[in-house]
Design a protein around this motif. Structure first.
Motif, PDB file in Angstrom:
ATOM      1  N   GLN A 259       0.847  -1.195   0.000  1.00 42.67           N
ATOM      2  CA  GLN A 259       0.000   0.000   0.000  1.00 42.67           C
ATOM      3  C   GLN A 259       0.880   1.242   0.000  1.00 42.67           C
ATOM      4  N   TYR A 260       0.634   2.149  -0.930  1.00 45.92           N
ATOM      5  CA  TYR A 260       1.277   3.454  -0.916  1.00 45.92           C
ATOM      6  C   TYR A 260       0.288   4.438  -0.276  1.00 45.92           C
ATOM      7  N   ASP A 261       0.195   5.641  -0.779  1.00 43.69           N
ATOM      8  CA  ASP A 261      -0.619   6.652  -0.118  1.00 43.69           C
ATOM      9  C   ASP A 261      -2.119   6.386  -0.256  1.00 43.69           C
ATOM     10  N   THR A 262      -2.849   6.729   0.797  1.00 49.64           N
ATOM     11  CA  THR A 262      -4.304   6.894   0.753  1.00 49.64           C
ATOM     12  C   THR A 262      -4.598   8.214   1.446  1.00 49.64           C
ATOM     13  N   ALA A 263      -5.314   9.095   0.792  1.00 47.85           N
ATOM     14  CA  ALA A 263      -5.569  10.406   1.387  1.00 47.85           C
ATOM     15  C   ALA A 263      -6.843  11.002   0.795  1.00 47.85           C
ATOM     16  N   VAL A 264      -7.523  11.807   1.607  1.00 45.06           N
ATOM     17  CA  VAL A 264      -8.726  12.524   1.193  1.00 45.06           C
ATOM     18  C   VAL A 264      -8.519  13.995   1.557  1.00 45.06           C
ATOM     19  N   LEU A 265      -8.829  14.873   0.621  1.00 48.80           N
ATOM     20  CA  LEU A 265      -8.693  16.305   0.888  1.00 48.80           C
ATOM     21  C   LEU A 265      -9.569  16.717   2.075  1.00 48.80           C
ATOM     22  N   PRO A 266      -9.083  17.639   2.905  1.00 44.86           N
ATOM     23  CA  PRO A 266      -9.822  18.016   4.119  1.00 44.86           C
ATOM     24  C   PRO A 266     -11.280  18.384   3.877  1.00 44.86           C
ATOM     25  N   GLU A 267     -11.552  19.113   2.798  1.00 42.41           N
ATOM     26  CA  GLU A 267     -12.921  19.571   2.553  1.00 42.41           C
ATOM     27  C   GLU A 267     -13.869  18.451   2.112  1.00 42.41           C
ATOM     28  N   HIS A 268     -13.307  17.258   1.847  1.00 45.22           N
ATOM     29  CA  HIS A 268     -14.143  16.130   1.427  1.00 45.22           C
ATOM     30  C   HIS A 268     -14.186  15.005   2.469  1.00 45.22           C
ATOM     31  N   ARG A 269     -13.621  15.260   3.630  1.00 44.51           N
ATOM     32  CA  ARG A 269     -13.621  14.228   4.661  1.00 44.51           C
ATOM     33  C   ARG A 269     -14.977  14.156   5.355  1.00 44.51           C
ATOM     34  N   GLY A 270     -15.204  13.017   6.021  1.00 42.70           N
ATOM     35  CA  GLY A 270     -16.461  12.824   6.734  1.00 42.70           C
ATOM     36  C   GLY A 270     -17.543  12.162   5.904  1.00 42.70           C
ATOM     37  N   HIS A 271     -17.220  11.741   4.668  1.00 43.16           N
ATOM     38  CA  HIS A 271     -18.198  11.100   3.792  1.00 43.16           C
ATOM     39  C   HIS A 271     -17.883   9.625   3.545  1.00 43.16           C
ATOM     40  N   GLY A 272     -16.891   9.087   4.229  1.00 43.59           N
ATOM     41  CA  GLY A 272     -16.552   7.674   4.039  1.00 43.59           C
ATOM     42  C   GLY A 272     -15.789   7.384   2.765  1.00 43.59           C
ATOM     43  N   LEU A 273     -15.144   8.408   2.179  1.00 43.07           N
ATOM     44  CA  LEU A 273     -14.448   8.198   0.904  1.00 43.07           C
ATOM     45  C   LEU A 273     -13.235   7.278   1.059  1.00 43.07           C
ATOM     46  N   GLY A 274     -12.530   7.365   2.200  1.00 40.43           N
ATOM     47  CA  GLY A 274     -11.352   6.521   2.384  1.00 40.43           C
ATOM     48  C   GLY A 274     -11.698   5.045   2.336  1.00 40.43           C
ATOM     49  N   LEU A 275     -12.744   4.649   3.051  1.00 43.49           N
ATOM     50  CA  LEU A 275     -13.176   3.260   3.047  1.00 43.49           C
ATOM     51  C   LEU A 275     -13.679   2.844   1.669  1.00 43.49           C
ATOM     52  N   TRP A 276     -14.407   3.721   1.017  1.00 42.10           N
ATOM     53  CA  TRP A 276     -14.925   3.450  -0.329  1.00 42.10           C
ATOM     54  C   TRP A 276     -13.787   3.218  -1.318  1.00 42.10           C
ATOM     55  N   LEU A 277     -12.795   4.081  -1.276  1.00 43.15           N
ATOM     56  CA  LEU A 277     -11.655   3.966  -2.185  1.00 43.15           C
ATOM     57  C   LEU A 277     -10.888   2.666  -1.974  1.00 43.15           C
ATOM     58  N   LYS A 278     -10.564   2.361  -0.718  1.00 48.77           N
ATOM     59  CA  LYS A 278      -9.750   1.187  -0.452  1.00 48.77           C
ATOM     60  C   LYS A 278     -10.517  -0.104  -0.709  1.00 48.77           C
ATOM     61  N   ALA A 279     -11.828  -0.080  -0.450  1.00 55.44           N
ATOM     62  CA  ALA A 279     -12.644  -1.250  -0.759  1.00 55.44           C
ATOM     63  C   ALA A 279     -12.663  -1.511  -2.260  1.00 55.44           C
ATOM     64  N   ALA A 280     -12.775  -0.439  -3.054  1.00 57.33           N
ATOM     65  CA  ALA A 280     -12.757  -0.585  -4.508  1.00 57.33           C
ATOM     66  C   ALA A 280     -11.415  -1.137  -4.981  1.00 57.33           C
ATOM     67  N   MET A 281     -10.330  -0.688  -4.362  1.00 58.69           N
ATOM     68  CA  MET A 281      -9.010  -1.195  -4.730  1.00 58.69           C
ATOM     69  C   MET A 281      -8.891  -2.686  -4.429  1.00 58.69           C
ATOM     70  N   LEU A 282      -9.386  -3.126  -3.272  1.00 53.26           N
ATOM     71  CA  LEU A 282      -9.296  -4.542  -2.921  1.00 53.26           C
ATOM     72  C   LEU A 282     -10.094  -5.406  -3.893  1.00 53.26           C
ATOM     73  N   ARG A 283     -11.272  -4.950  -4.281  1.00 55.01           N
ATOM     74  CA  ARG A 283     -12.047  -5.721  -5.252  1.00 55.01           C
ATOM     75  C   ARG A 283     -11.322  -5.780  -6.594  1.00 55.01           C
ATOM     76  N   ARG A 284     -10.682  -4.684  -6.957  1.00 59.12           N
ATOM     77  CA  ARG A 284      -9.943  -4.651  -8.223  1.00 59.12           C
ATOM     78  C   ARG A 284      -8.793  -5.645  -8.215  1.00 59.12           C
ATOM     79  N   VAL A 285      -8.057  -5.684  -7.115  1.00 62.46           N
ATOM     80  CA  VAL A 285      -6.929  -6.615  -7.013  1.00 62.46           C
ATOM     81  C   VAL A 285      -7.423  -8.049  -6.989  1.00 62.46           C
ATOM     82  N   ARG A 286      -8.459  -8.299  -6.224  1.00 60.23           N
ATOM     83  CA  ARG A 286      -8.960  -9.667  -6.093  1.00 60.23           C
ATOM     84  C   ARG A 286      -9.436 -10.215  -7.425  1.00 60.23           C
TER      85      ARG A 286
END
Length: 331
Positions: A259-286
């Motif tokens: 895993q390299y960087d995972t980051a969400v811009l401050p003004e977009h935090r609080g919407h669950g984007l980090g979990l959404w992004l990483k979940a999409a990455m895991l499905r892509r790899v799998r």
């Protein structure tokens, strides 16, 4: 008594084999649960250090010519980072506490000072003699991390349950390698806007990001024979990249991904984007890379939110590491 460190200005195949022997022995001794990297992977990382940087190498041999210790000093040329160097020093377990480490560190610090660096950063496994070695030589801890592992074969049901629901106002996009031209400017702004969160720690020399550096970083991964995957969340309102996650697949597309960087811009935090992004990455790899058996991630202890995200995804702690810094201005 070990000989003086030998600078490897033009490393030979035998030099790389010796380097690999030291690294393999140290890893097997210090972290026996970790897979030993193949020699080609070690060579690729030493010869392709990345964008805007060079690496100076040293090898220490014993009286019988056996490899005793190694050091790699990474020097940066990009603005905002030239003051700080990174060093990776390793002493063969059979040759520790015999002076090789001290002699090698002295050589490395002299070289860093000669390159006008103000500080050196290095990383060691927490709770090992390496911490005492650094503390006794005026290094101070600046960042504590937990190394996490997700075994893909052990969590297929959990990966299948990962959230894949639309997030209002955002869409996901993904690419391999260098960012597509149409997203380059927006992705660069996201990298610049999340640099501190991605790097972590005080004054670790992240420096500025521009499009040339973004492309060069991706090209450096490819030059090592590895593959960089990126998933990004794009704001529907303005087309800006709100967050992203990056994963590097090893050469051969089998074994462990990093895993390299995972980051969400401050003004977009609080919407669950980090979990959404990483979940999409895991499905892509799998689905697309069945040879990948596990993913490794380093989580700064201060980043409690990302630790919660990683835990929810099935990552489990393996061991802890500490980044230390030496202020060369005080020596």
């Amino acid at each position: 008594m070990p000989a003086n460190p030998i600078p490897l200005t033009a490393p030979t195949a035998e030099d790389f084999r010796a380097w690999h022997r030291v690294q393999s022995a140290a890893l097997a001794h210090d972290r026996p649960d970790e897979p030993v990297p193949v020699e080609d992977a070690v060579r690729a990382r030493l010869t392709t250090p990345g964008a805007d940087s060079t690496v100076v190498l040293w090898l220490v041999r014993g009286t019988a010519g056996e490899p005793v210790a190694t050091a790699a000093l990474r020097l940066f040329s990009r603005p905002g980072h030239v003051h700080l160097a990174e060093v990776d020093m390793t002493v063969h377990p059979a040759h520790r506490r015999l002076g090789a480490g001290s002699r090698l560190l002295s050589t490395v610090t002299d070289a860093a000072r000669g390159a006008d660096c103000r500080g050196i950063v290095t990383e060691v496994t927490a709770g090992t003699p390496g911490e005492g070695f650094l503390a006794a030589r005026d290094f101070t801890p600046v960042l504590r991390l937990t190394r996490l592992r997700l075994a893909l074969a052990e969590a297929p049901e959990q990966i299948g349950r990962l959230p894949d629901v639309p997030h209002a106002g955002y869409r996901l996009t993904a690419w391999d390698g260098v960012v597509p031209d149409e997203l380059a400017a927006a992705f660069t702004r996201a990298r610049a806007g999340t640099a501190g969160a991605a790097a972590g720690g005080p004054d670790l020399g992240d420096g500025g990001w521009d499009e040339a550096r973004v492309r060069a970083a991706a090209e450096a991964v490819a030059a090592r024979g590895e593959r960089l995957l990126t998933v990004a969340a794009v704001s529907e309102a303005d087309g800006e990249v709100a967050g992203y996650t990056e994963l590097v697949l090893p050469a051969g597309l089998s074994g462990r991904a990093q895993q390299y960087d995972t980051a969400v811009l401050p003004e977009h935090r609080g919407h669950g984007l980090g979990l959404w992004l990483k979940a999409a990455m895991l499905r892509r790899v799998r689905s697309g890379h069945p040879g990948i058996t596990e993913i490794q991630a380093d989580n700064a202890d201060e980043n409690r939110h990302m630790l919660a995200v990683n835990t929810a995804l099935g990552f489990r702690p393996r061991h802890r590491t500490v980044k230390y810094r030496l202020d060369l201005r005080k020596r």
